[in-house]
Design an enzyme around this catalytic site. Structure first.
Site, PDB file in Angstrom:
ATOM      1  N   ASP A   1       0.842  -1.050  -0.004  1.00 41.02           N
ATOM      2  CA  ASP A   1       0.158   0.095   0.104  1.00 41.02           C
ATOM      3  C   ASP A   1       0.997   1.245   0.077  1.00 41.02           C
ATOM      4  OD1 ASP A   1      -2.075   1.720  -0.209  1.00 41.02           O
ATOM      5  OD2 ASP A   1      -3.196   0.788   1.685  1.00 41.02           O
TER       6      ASP A   1
HETATM    7  C1  NOJ Z   1      -3.845   3.875   0.212  1.00 41.87           C
HETATM    8  C2  NOJ Z   1      -5.099   3.115   0.189  1.00 41.87           C
HETATM    9  O1  NOJ Z   1      -4.947   2.352   1.628  1.00 41.87           O
HETATM   10  C3  NOJ Z   1      -5.227   2.204  -0.901  1.00 41.87           C
HETATM   11  O2  NOJ Z   1      -6.621   1.365  -0.740  1.00 41.87           O
HETATM   12  C4  NOJ Z   1      -5.256   2.967  -2.121  1.00 41.87           C
HETATM   13  O3  NOJ Z   1      -5.581   1.826  -2.992  1.00 41.87           O
HETATM   14  C5  NOJ Z   1      -3.747   3.403  -2.194  1.00 41.87           C
HETATM   15  N1  NOJ Z   1      -3.742   4.527  -1.303  1.00 41.87           N
HETATM   16  C6  NOJ Z   1      -3.553   4.103  -3.417  1.00 41.87           C
HETATM   17  O4  NOJ Z   1      -4.422   5.504  -3.739  1.00 41.87           O
END
Ligand code: NOJ
Length: 750
Positions: free
Chosen positions: A285
């Site tokens: 993430d």
């Molecule tokens: C953080 C989030 O937790 C995740 O769900 C998302 O896909 C990513 N950022 C990218 O934006």
């Protein structure tokens, strides 16, 4: 010699491809091409493939040195590049000027629609309908691919049992079975049967894993969990998405039992690769690799890179621990080149599956058909099917044509808000609000907002709202939460209607006019303080682009509310986490000996009031149970029967029940089958959803509904971590929700 090596690689890959169990079987020619490419790549280029460069979702320009990095082969993928010229140019540089011409993947959070927004995922879950979910993601993929996006960070498959958690809005709700069905549908919708179809996009099952179990519903928080619980509740939706072919998986921000998911060898290697046979790539993430430093698991970013690499994390999102340190880590023999090679293999495999080597460029003829008639039709259908009717006193809904309505409330005409969280590309200018829908249908209404936005505490609009209410027959109050109050990092400790909404409802109630509360929100909203003042509660979630017309049709009986709660609706946030499939405890809660806090005698002698597991003030039941939802008709259940009183292992059990539409209108019932494994080698939940079916019945019509379950459906992971069904007694219920239903009992016998 070269030919012999080629043949050997082909034979080995053919053998290993055969073993693969996922629906995208490894393609032997891809594997050969991957090996050929790998043999030509420098260490820097290999590290480059692991690099997912992010720009902010609102970025208008590129970081200055980025083209040069692509030219050198130092970037594997991008997220959030929404300028089409940049998309084309960066891909051209990658394909034509980088050393091995490896194409880039462009990714984006396309979560519940791209331009045409569907209801938030929790709303989509309330449809209990895999076809709707599949269609919504197919349309999202189609629209997004017009922007060169070939990868989405969805579906989010975190079981969520705490409505304080802002990300419950993105989740499939609290039940692993429902999430399993919907998880596969999302993947099918995004990816189709052939990922190289340029109108499809790669899915990313996220957030692996147990992110929804954060303490107290506080985002990013700690998770402590037994392995059986992890395997019985949190893992099944991921298994389902992987079996459906999810091309990628995203690791989660949280730690689990002390080890962050992003550096968790056991979860990423043993479980994901070893057991689930996942052969796509795992992306971290956003910054979750270097966040292992803040977790207190890595001493610095280099160490974080090492831990992630050792765990088998293939691609790093936004942070640069791999880019900055992998080379050194390999020189120091802390990470092996074979480990890096595997990351590159996994990433290239997905690029081959996406057909990017043959077809790297955005199709300039592809219009995306944004907001096409058909896309809007499907979005409206999804919004209708997701709406849940929770209360309908005196059958006030549906309204008759002649009813004079007062439209009040901060969400009645809030096009940006009704799109919900993760609606980067949805446009409020294209959004149909309830007020728009009323205006278009030209019905009998007056409008006064009352409050400007959901958190508004000012009472300046109250007077006008009261006047409008007095002149009407029914008050339609569109309340809830703005989009920004749910989603990532947007947990709330109090989940009542924010701002002065409750106060406004209370003063409106004094007019004596019936109140229909339509909630648009990213989570269940506690309404205990006002439930007596309102006659009707309709949960619309954040319903997306077509929410206005969808709600209009339901309110006016053109369509019926058919959604069912995918999550228990609490009376108060103090009950959270709450879920229907809890354990019994040694002292199960029991209404016959429950003493409410107000009934306790003054100066009472110390005793264990009721002697069971409950809250003195909130009791032990939710406001509305999982699976609940009213319709405009009524259904009765009769004649439950089972084919056998006992089954052997691997035998089927047929369950039959008659469902009759006892009301005056046609309607759809969602017939639900729950079981309870009464005694287990580890304790089992009081109920578990195992099947459901939709049945459409005309007034007076009856149908026999049949379910088939087998001992496979009764398996669970026990304390020895063995997945097994156990001989013994099972209770079974078929009914309209998780608390009502006809009961039967059967046994599994050896
Ligand atoms: C953080 C989030 O937790 C995740 O769900 C998302 O896909 C990513 N950022 C990218 O934006």
């Amino acid at each position: 010699m070269k030919k012999i090596i080629f043949l050997l690689v082909l034979i080995i890959t053919l053998i290993s491809c055969k073993e693969n169990k996922t629906s995208f079987v490894k393609d032997a020619t891809h594997e050969v091409k991957i090996e050929a490419l790998l043999s030509k790549m420098t260490l820097e280029e290999k590290i480059g493939q692991t690099n997912l460069r992010g720009v902010s979702s609102r970025a208008k320009s590129l970081p200055s040195n980025i083209k040069e990095s692509v030219r050198k082969g130092n970037v594997g993928a991008f997220l959030n590049i929404m300028n089409l010229e940049y998309v084309d140019e960066l891909q051209r540089i990658a394909v034509e000027e980088s050393p091995n011409g490896i194409p880039l993947i462009f990714g984006r959070d396309v979560i519940h629609g791209f331009k045409t927004m569907f209801p938030i995922p929790l709303g989509l879950a309330a449809t209990w309908d895999a076809q709707i979910v599949e269609k919504s993601s197919e349309i999202a993929a189609f629209e997004a691919s017009a922007y060169g996006i070939r990868w989405t960070f969805a579906p989010m498959l975190d079981i969520a049992r705490d409505s304080r958690w802002g990300r419950i809005a993105e989740s499939p709700g609290e039940d692993p079975y429902l999430a399993t069905i919907l998880g596969a549908a999302y993947v099918k919708g995004f990816q189709g049967d052939d990922l190289s179809n340029p109108y499809r996009i790669a899915a990313s099952a996220k957030h692996y894993i147990a992110y929804g179990a954060a303490i107290g519903g506080r985002d990013y928080n700690t998770v402590n969990m037994s392995e059986p619980l992890l395997r019985n509740v949190y893992l099944p939706p991921f298994k389902s998405a992987i079996d459906a072919g999810s091309a990628t998986v995203m690791s989660s921000f949280n730690e689990i039992n002390g080890i962050p998911a992003t550096g968790n060898q056991f979860l990423l290697k043993d479980v994901l690769r070893g057991e689930l046979k996942f052969d796509g790539f795992v992306v971290s993430d956003w910054d979750s690799v270097i966040e292992m430093v803040a977790h207190g698991y890595a001493s610095d970013e280099k160490h974080a890179g090492e831990l992630a690499a050792k765990a088998g994390l293939d691609m790093e999102m936004t942070s640069t621990a791999y880019e900055d340190h992998l080379k050194k880590l390999i020189e120091e023999k802390k990470v092996t080149i074979e480990e890096l090679n595997d990351f590159v293999r996994n990433i290239l495999r997905v690029k081959f599956r996406l057909g990017l080597f043959e077809n790297p460029y955005r199709n300039k003829e592809h219009t995306g058909k944004f907001y096409s008639k058909n896309h809007l039709k499907e979005a409206k259908k999804a919004a209708i099917e997701s709406t849940v009717l929770l209360k309908n006193k005196n059958s006030i809904l549906p309204l008759s044509e002649k009813t004079k309505v007062a439209i009040i409330g901060p969400l009645a005409n809030a096009p940006h808000e009704q799109l919900g969280t993760w609606a980067f590309d949805g446009e409020k200018e294209h959004t149909n609000t309830p007020l728009h829908a009323y205006k278009k249908a030209n019905t009998n209404f007056t409008f006064a907002k009352g409050l400007d936005y959901s958190r508004d505490k000012s009472k300046k609009g109250f007077k006008e709202a009261i006047e409008v209410a007095k002149k009407s027959d029914v008050i339609l109050f569109f309340g809830g939460e703005e989009a920004i109050l749910s989603g990532e990092a947007h947990s709330r400790a109090n989940i009542d209607l924010p701002g002065a909404q409750e106060e406004l409802i209370k003063v409106l109630a004094k007019t004596g006019k019936p109140i229909v509360l339509v909630i648009m929100a990213g989570r269940p909203i506690t309404i205990t303080n006002i439930i007596d003042k309102i006659d009707v509660v309709l949960m619309g979630w954040h319903p997306g682009t077509m929410g206005g017309e969808a709600l209009y049709e339901i309110i006016n009986g053109i369509s019926s509310p058919e959604g069912r709660l995918p999550v228990s609706w609490p009376k108060t946030a103090g009950q959270l986490p709450y879920f229907y499939n809890h354990k019994n405890t040694g002292r199960p809660a029991d209404s016959s000996n429950f003493v409410h806090i107000d009934k306790i005698p003054i100066a009472a002698w110390q005793s264990s009031l009721g002697n069971d597991s409950h809250y003195l003030d909130a009791g032990f039941t939710p406001h509305f149970p999982f699976g609940y939802g009213l319709t405009y008709t009524t259904f009765s259940y009769s004649n439950i029967s089972i084919s056998k009183e006992s089954i052997k292992f691997n035998e089927d059990l047929n369950v039959k029940v008659n469902v009759t539409n006892t009301g005056k209108k046609a309607g759809k019932e969602t017939v639900q089958l729950y079981i309870q494994d009464v005694v287990g080698s580890i304790t089992r939940p009081v109920k578990e959803l195992k099947r459901f079916q939709h049945v459409f019945l005309k007034s007076g019509e009856s149908k026999e509904i049949t379910f088939k379950i087998s001992s496979k459906d009764l398996e669970f992971v026990n304390h020895k971590l063995i997945k097994t069904a156990e001989a013994g007694k099972f209770n079974l219920w078929v009914g309209p929700n998780s608390v009502e239903g006809l009961k039967e009992t059967f046994f599994i016998k050896n």
